[in-house]
Design a protein around this motif. Sequence first.
Motif, mmCIF file in Angstrom:
data_model
loop_
_atom_site.group_PDB
_atom_site.id
_atom_site.type_symbol
_atom_site.label_atom_id
_atom_site.label_comp_id
_atom_site.label_asym_id
_atom_site.label_seq_id
_atom_site.Cartn_x
_atom_site.Cartn_y
_atom_site.Cartn_z
ATOM 1 N N ALA A 198 0.837 -1.204 0.000
ATOM 2 C CA ALA A 198 0.000 0.000 0.000
ATOM 3 C C ALA A 198 0.869 1.251 0.000
ATOM 4 O O ALA A 198 1.922 1.286 0.636
ATOM 5 N N TYR A 199 0.419 2.293 -0.694
ATOM 6 C CA TYR A 199 1.201 3.521 -0.802
ATOM 7 C C TYR A 199 0.844 4.529 0.290
ATOM 8 O O TYR A 199 -0.318 4.670 0.684
ATOM 9 N N VAL A 200 1.882 5.225 0.731
ATOM 10 C CA VAL A 200 1.744 6.317 1.692
ATOM 11 C C VAL A 200 2.408 7.542 1.073
ATOM 12 O O VAL A 200 3.451 7.432 0.424
ATOM 13 N N GLY A 201 1.816 8.725 1.262
ATOM 14 C CA GLY A 201 2.388 9.957 0.742
ATOM 15 C C GLY A 201 2.649 10.965 1.840
ATOM 16 O O GLY A 201 2.114 10.854 2.947
ATOM 17 N N VAL A 202 3.468 11.967 1.517
ATOM 18 C CA VAL A 202 3.908 12.959 2.500
ATOM 19 C C VAL A 202 3.483 14.357 2.045
ATOM 20 O O VAL A 202 4.171 14.985 1.229
ATOM 21 N N PRO A 203 2.343 14.879 2.520
ATOM 22 C CA PRO A 203 1.906 16.221 2.120
ATOM 23 C C PRO A 203 2.400 17.287 3.106
ATOM 24 O O PRO A 203 2.345 17.106 4.323
ATOM 25 N N TYR A 204 2.872 18.427 2.577
ATOM 26 C CA TYR A 204 3.352 19.490 3.463
ATOM 27 C C TYR A 204 3.466 20.793 2.689
ATOM 28 O O TYR A 204 3.279 20.837 1.476
ATOM 29 N N MET A 205 3.789 21.843 3.422
ATOM 30 C CA MET A 205 4.044 23.143 2.826
ATOM 31 C C MET A 205 5.523 23.457 2.929
ATOM 32 O O MET A 205 6.179 23.104 3.910
ATOM 33 N N CYS A 206 6.047 24.126 1.918
ATOM 34 C CA CYS A 206 7.450 24.522 1.901
ATOM 35 C C CYS A 206 7.528 26.016 1.636
ATOM 36 O O CYS A 206 6.806 26.538 0.791
ATOM 37 N N GLY A 207 8.381 26.694 2.366
ATOM 38 C CA GLY A 207 8.566 28.126 2.178
ATOM 39 C C GLY A 207 9.351 28.704 3.325
ATOM 40 O O GLY A 207 9.987 27.977 4.094
ATOM 41 N N SER A 208 9.320 29.994 3.466
ATOM 42 C CA SER A 208 10.014 30.674 4.552
ATOM 43 C C SER A 208 8.996 31.178 5.558
ATOM 44 O O SER A 208 8.051 31.863 5.185
#
Length: 369
Positions: free
Chosen positions: A56-66
């Motif tokens: 089964a697949y797992v994903g990594v959602p997030y925000m990137c910035g300063s």
Amino acid sequence: MRKLTQQEIIDILYGCTIVGTGGGGDLQLGLDLMQEDFDAGKELYMVDPQEVPDDAYVGVPYMCGSPASLNTTEEKYARLPQLGYPESLLAFRTLEDYFGTKFYAAISTELGGANTAYALHAACQLGVPIVDADPAGRSVPELQHSTFYVKDVPMTPIALATQFGDTMIIKDIVDDIRSEDIIRAVAVASSNRIGVADHPVTGKVLRDSVIPNALSYTLKLGKALRIAKENGDDPAEKVVEAGDGKLLFRGIVKDWNVEETGGFIYGETTMDGIGEYQGHQYKVWYKNEHLVSYLDGQVDICAPDLICVVDKNGNPVTNPNYENGMELTVFALPAPEIWKTERGLEVFGPRSFGFDFDYVSFKEKEGGK
């Protein structure tokens, strides 16, 4: 797998902000994001990595910035449409579309008040569980500061999404350091923020690549903080006790400075001691997150150990939200074991940030384990 209560989710976010070591995003933003799910009656389940099926697949959602620029909008973006929901959620959906399958679960990219909330929110919105694990065990400034990188697990394919609705897939990339450069560049071109979903891995790969029980750890810290406040106890002392840490300093902010360069914020916060620390001075240096601290001009604590800062009420302070005269408490929490390995220190030790000294854990310094 178990259902998390609203209070547990709130405790997790407080704990994540503590171990965010000044980074990981604004706690209130994370709380507000999850309040949308509470109000909508969404449920959230937490799954142990061992429970994730091998294929089964797992994903990594997030925000990137300063952090210094997450709420700024330049005039040139005024003509563009606004997405209306977190870019990280769109990125996750884009990654699922690319694979042509629904992912089994989501996992946070780091532990922080906002970035962990983005993963929790994505899980709620998509109706999937959140994995009780993390590839950092804290907040970190750069994308290669990940146990996935330590374990040579590629980031690709990577899905990106902007607040304007742009989406893109990066199929192949040289390595995580190159990923950092490219993704950060897209963020800078998008009002300094970008939604990301990366490291699409199967359960079999996941289990050997991340730090287990990471959310359970933050739940423990957040609960200790809440109960200490309710009982009128010293919050910092109770969190230190719960996290097997060490109290380092109590002081008043004397001076602080910050500058933004290339999508990162760099700064120093200097405190004059109070109480038993009177007559001493403490300084914390950060690149998004606290990475090195100094007692009376001498190196005290450094990454990968966690340098945590809370105000006089026990609330974690994120960079660069300081004011002269603030009363702060600084304490250390132990680094996850993987960061103490030779490869871990190569990726996330003090020399990786250009410092000319080696890592010594605060546990070793105090003659502990």
